[in-house]
Design a protein around this motif. Structure first.
Motif, PDB file in Angstrom:
ATOM      1  N   TRP A 205       0.844  -1.202   0.000  1.00 43.69           N
ATOM      2  CA  TRP A 205       0.000   0.000   0.000  1.00 43.69           C
ATOM      3  C   TRP A 205       0.877   1.250   0.000  1.00 43.69           C
ATOM      4  N   VAL A 206       1.904   1.223   0.838  1.00 41.19           N
ATOM      5  CA  VAL A 206       2.775   2.392   0.955  1.00 41.19           C
ATOM      6  C   VAL A 206       3.650   2.540  -0.284  1.00 41.19           C
ATOM      7  N   LYS A 207       3.986   1.427  -0.907  1.00 41.68           N
ATOM      8  CA  LYS A 207       4.703   1.516  -2.180  1.00 41.68           C
ATOM      9  C   LYS A 207       3.845   2.246  -3.213  1.00 41.68           C
ATOM     10  N   ALA A 208       2.540   1.983  -3.196  1.00 43.39           N
ATOM     11  CA  ALA A 208       1.618   2.684  -4.091  1.00 43.39           C
ATOM     12  C   ALA A 208       1.534   4.165  -3.724  1.00 43.39           C
TER      13      ALA A 208
ATOM     14  N   PRO B 277     -13.535   7.528  -3.650  1.00 44.82           N
ATOM     15  CA  PRO B 277     -12.436   6.713  -4.179  1.00 44.82           C
ATOM     16  C   PRO B 277     -11.799   7.369  -5.404  1.00 44.82           C
ATOM     17  N   LEU B 278     -10.484   7.381  -5.416  1.00 51.05           N
ATOM     18  CA  LEU B 278      -9.733   7.803  -6.590  1.00 51.05           C
ATOM     19  C   LEU B 278      -9.364   6.590  -7.440  1.00 51.05           C
ATOM     20  N   ALA B 279      -9.062   5.475  -6.772  1.00 46.89           N
ATOM     21  CA  ALA B 279      -8.662   4.254  -7.484  1.00 46.89           C
ATOM     22  C   ALA B 279      -8.669   3.084  -6.507  1.00 46.89           C
TER      23      ALA B 279
ATOM     24  N   ALA C 139     -10.498  -5.392  -1.668  1.00 45.96           N
ATOM     25  CA  ALA C 139      -9.922  -4.329  -2.484  1.00 45.96           C
ATOM     26  C   ALA C 139      -9.409  -3.244  -1.558  1.00 45.96           C
ATOM     27  N   VAL C 140      -8.459  -2.457  -2.055  1.00 49.82           N
ATOM     28  CA  VAL C 140      -7.865  -1.364  -1.281  1.00 49.82           C
ATOM     29  C   VAL C 140      -8.178  -0.055  -1.990  1.00 49.82           C
ATOM     30  N   GLY C 141      -8.834   0.852  -1.286  1.00 50.63           N
ATOM     31  CA  GLY C 141      -9.188   2.125  -1.891  1.00 50.63           C
ATOM     32  C   GLY C 141      -8.213   3.226  -1.531  1.00 50.63           C
ATOM     33  N   MET C 142      -7.812   4.013  -2.539  1.00 44.05           N
ATOM     34  CA  MET C 142      -7.131   5.279  -2.294  1.00 44.05           C
ATOM     35  C   MET C 142      -8.238   6.328  -2.334  1.00 44.05           C
ATOM     36  N   LEU C 143      -8.515   6.927  -1.177  1.00 41.00           N
ATOM     37  CA  LEU C 143      -9.728   7.715  -0.984  1.00 41.00           C
ATOM     38  C   LEU C 143      -9.396   9.169  -0.681  1.00 41.00           C
ATOM     39  N   ALA C 144     -10.039  10.073  -1.405  1.00 39.14           N
ATOM     40  CA  ALA C 144      -9.792  11.502  -1.216  1.00 39.14           C
ATOM     41  C   ALA C 144     -10.869  12.133  -0.349  1.00 39.14           C
TER      42      ALA C 144
ATOM     43  N   GLN D  98      -5.580  10.653 -12.174  1.00 41.45           N
ATOM     44  CA  GLN D  98      -4.792   9.778 -13.044  1.00 41.45           C
ATOM     45  C   GLN D  98      -3.582   9.226 -12.308  1.00 41.45           C
ATOM     46  N   ALA D  99      -2.953  10.052 -11.477  1.00 46.84           N
ATOM     47  CA  ALA D  99      -1.804   9.584 -10.692  1.00 46.84           C
ATOM     48  C   ALA D  99      -2.234   8.480  -9.730  1.00 46.84           C
ATOM     49  N   ALA D 100      -3.412   8.618  -9.135  1.00 41.85           N
ATOM     50  CA  ALA D 100      -3.920   7.594  -8.222  1.00 41.85           C
ATOM     51  C   ALA D 100      -4.172   6.290  -8.966  1.00 41.85           C
ATOM     52  N   LYS D 101      -4.793   6.371 -10.142  1.00 42.81           N
ATOM     53  CA  LYS D 101      -5.064   5.164 -10.931  1.00 42.81           C
ATOM     54  C   LYS D 101      -3.766   4.466 -11.318  1.00 42.81           C
ATOM     55  N   ASP D 102      -2.790   5.237 -11.780  1.00 48.15           N
ATOM     56  CA  ASP D 102      -1.510   4.654 -12.181  1.00 48.15           C
ATOM     57  C   ASP D 102      -0.792   4.032 -10.982  1.00 48.15           C
ATOM     58  N   ALA D 103      -0.877   4.687  -9.828  1.00 50.71           N
ATOM     59  CA  ALA D 103      -0.215   4.184  -8.626  1.00 50.71           C
ATOM     60  C   ALA D 103      -0.851   2.884  -8.152  1.00 50.71           C
ATOM     61  N   MET D 104      -2.176   2.785  -8.252  1.00 52.98           N
ATOM     62  CA  MET D 104      -2.845   1.572  -7.774  1.00 52.98           C
ATOM     63  C   MET D 104      -2.726   0.419  -8.775  1.00 52.98           C
ATOM     64  N   ILE D 105      -2.549   0.724 -10.051  1.00 53.85           N
ATOM     65  CA  ILE D 105      -2.223  -0.334 -11.011  1.00 53.85           C
ATOM     66  C   ILE D 105      -0.843  -0.909 -10.671  1.00 53.85           C
ATOM     67  N   TYR D 106       0.071  -0.027 -10.319  1.00 55.24           N
ATOM     68  CA  TYR D 106       1.399  -0.457  -9.868  1.00 55.24           C
ATOM     69  C   TYR D 106       1.271  -1.325  -8.621  1.00 55.24           C
TER      70      TYR D 106
END
Length: 334
Positions: free
Chosen positions: A40-43, A141-143, A237-242, A260-268
Motif C-alpha cells: 500500500w505504501v509503495k503505491a 475513491p480515486l482508485a 480491495a484497497v481504496g485510495m480515498l480523497a 490519473q496519478a492515483a489510478k496509475d499508482a494503484m495499477i502499480y
C-alpha cells in the motif's frame, strides 16, 4: 471510549494542522495506518512521485505510514479525512463495509474467481456505484488496488477437504459474514483483535485463521501454523480515498492530474501485490510451511456448505447489487 476518540481526533487534527502549516498550501497529505513496508505504501510513494513529476513541482505529496498522524487509529483517520484535516487515506473494503454495508458485496465468499476479475469489477460500474455511496459520507475513491484473497492457515493439516477443518478454532475478522461462513463449514470461528493473534496461536487458544498471504508472512503466523490452504475465500480491495474537502479545493486540471496519478499508482500496487504473494509463499515453503491448493472437488465441498450463508447475505446486502457483481464476473468470461 467516546471521549478518548474525541481526544485522539483533536490531537490528530492539531498535528495535521501543524504539518499543513509548515508544508504549504500545495502539499497533499496522504495517511495510512499500515506498515511502511506494505505494498500500500509503495503505491502511496508512487502516487507521490507521479503527482510531483506531472505537476512539475506545483504539488508536493507527504506520505504518513504506520498511522503516525492518527495514533494508529483507523476511525480517527477517517474522521480527519471527512473534516479535511488529511487529504487522502487508504482503506480496505472489509473496513469500508463498517461505514457502508453495501461494501460487504466485495467480501462475499468466492464471488470472484481471481484478483483480475475483482479488479475489473471494481474498475467498472459496480465500483463507481459503491464509490458514490462513500461520497455522501465525505470521501471519494480515486482508485482501487488489490488486497488479495483470504487464505486459510492452520496448525492441524494439511487441509485437503472441508472435513479436515471440522472443529478447528480459527480467527476471522469481526465481520458477521466471515463468522457465519466458517461456522457453516464446521470450523469454530473466533473473533479477536488482530494484535492478539500471534500469541493466541502460540498458546494454542486458536489453531489458525484467515488472512491474505502477505499478512500471514509479515505477521509471522506461518512460524506457528505450518499449513496454508489457498482457498481464495474472500477478496479485499484497497481504496485510495480523497477527502471531499480536499477534492473541492482542486481545479479541474488538478483533479484530472491527481485522479490519473492515483489510478496509475494503484495499477502499480496490483502488480507489486501479485509478485509479492508468489515470492512470500515461496519463502514460507522454504521455512517448512506446506502450501496446497485444494482440488476443485474439495473446494466445492467448502462452497456447498457456505451456500446457505451466501444466500442469506445476498438478501441482506441486496439481491440487485450482488447480482450486478455476479453478472459482471460472468460477462468477463464471455
Amino acid at each position: 471510549m467516546k471521549n478518548r476518540m474525541k481526544t485522539l481526533l483533536a490531537s490528530a487534527v492539531i498535528t495535521a494542522g501543524l504539518v499543513a502549516g509548515t508544508a504549504g498550501a500545495d502539499t497533499i497529505r496522504l495517511s495510512t495506518t499500515v506498515s511502511d513496508s506494505s505494498n500500500w505504501v509503495k503505491a502511496a510513494n508512487r502516487f507521490k512521485e507521479l503527482v510531483e513529476e506531472r505537476s512539475e513541482g506545483g504539488h508536493k505529496v507527504e506520505v504518513y505510514a504506520n498511522g503516525t498522524l492518527v495514533s494508529g487509529n483507523d476511525r480517527v483517520e477517517l474522521e480527519m479525512a471527512q473534516a479535511g484535516a488529511v487529504d487522502i487515506i487508504m482503506k480496505s473494503t472489509p473496513w469500508l463495509s463498517q461505514m457502508n454495508p453495501d461494501f460487504i458485496v466485495v467480501s462475499m465468499p468466492w464471488i470472484f474467481p481471481d484478483a483480475d476479475a475483482a479488479m475489473a469489477v471494481m474498475d467498472g460500474p459496480v465500483g463507481d456505484e459503491l464509490g458514490a455511496k462513500l461520497e455522501s459520507q465525505g470521501i471519494r475513491p480515486l482508485a482501487w488496488g488489490s488486497g488479495g484473497f483470504f487464505q486459510l492457515y492452520s496448525n492441524p493439516g494439511p487441509i485437503d477437504t472441508v472435513d479436515d477443518i471440522s472443529g478447528v478454532k480459527i480467527r476471522t475478522p469481526g465481520l458477521e459474514l466471515y463468522l457465519d461462513s466458517w461456522k457453516s463449514v464446521g470450523a469454530v470461528p473466533v473473533a479477536m483483535s488482530f494484535a492478539e493473534v500471534f500469541s493466541a496461536l502460540q498458546a494454542g487458544a486458536i489453531d489458525g485463521g484467515i488472512s491474505p498471504i502477505p499478512l500471514i508472512y509479515s505477521s509471522r503466523f506461518y512460524e506457528v501454523s505450518k499449513n496454508i490452504a489457498k482457498v481464495n475465500f474472500s477478496f479485499e480491495a484497497v481504496g485510495m480515498l480523497a477527502s471531499n474537502v480536499f477534492w473541492g479545493r482542486l481545479s479541474d486540471e488538478d483533479k484530472a492530474l491527481v485522479a490519473q496519478a492515483a489510478k496509475d499508482a494503484m495499477i502499480y500496487q496490483r502488480e507489486v501485490a501479485a509478485g509479492e504473494e508468489a515470492e512470500l509463499a515461496k519463502k514460507m515453503e522454504e521455512a517448512g510451511v506446506t502450501i496446497q491448493v485444494p482440488s476443485e472437488e474439495a473446494l466445492e465441498g467448502f462452497k456447498s456448505r457456505v451456500s446457505p450463508v451466501y444466500a442469506e447475505y445476498k438478501s441482506k446486502v441486496g439481491e440487485e447489487l450482488v447480482t450486478k457483481v455476479e453478472d459482471a464476473v460472468a460477462a468477463l468470461n464471455n
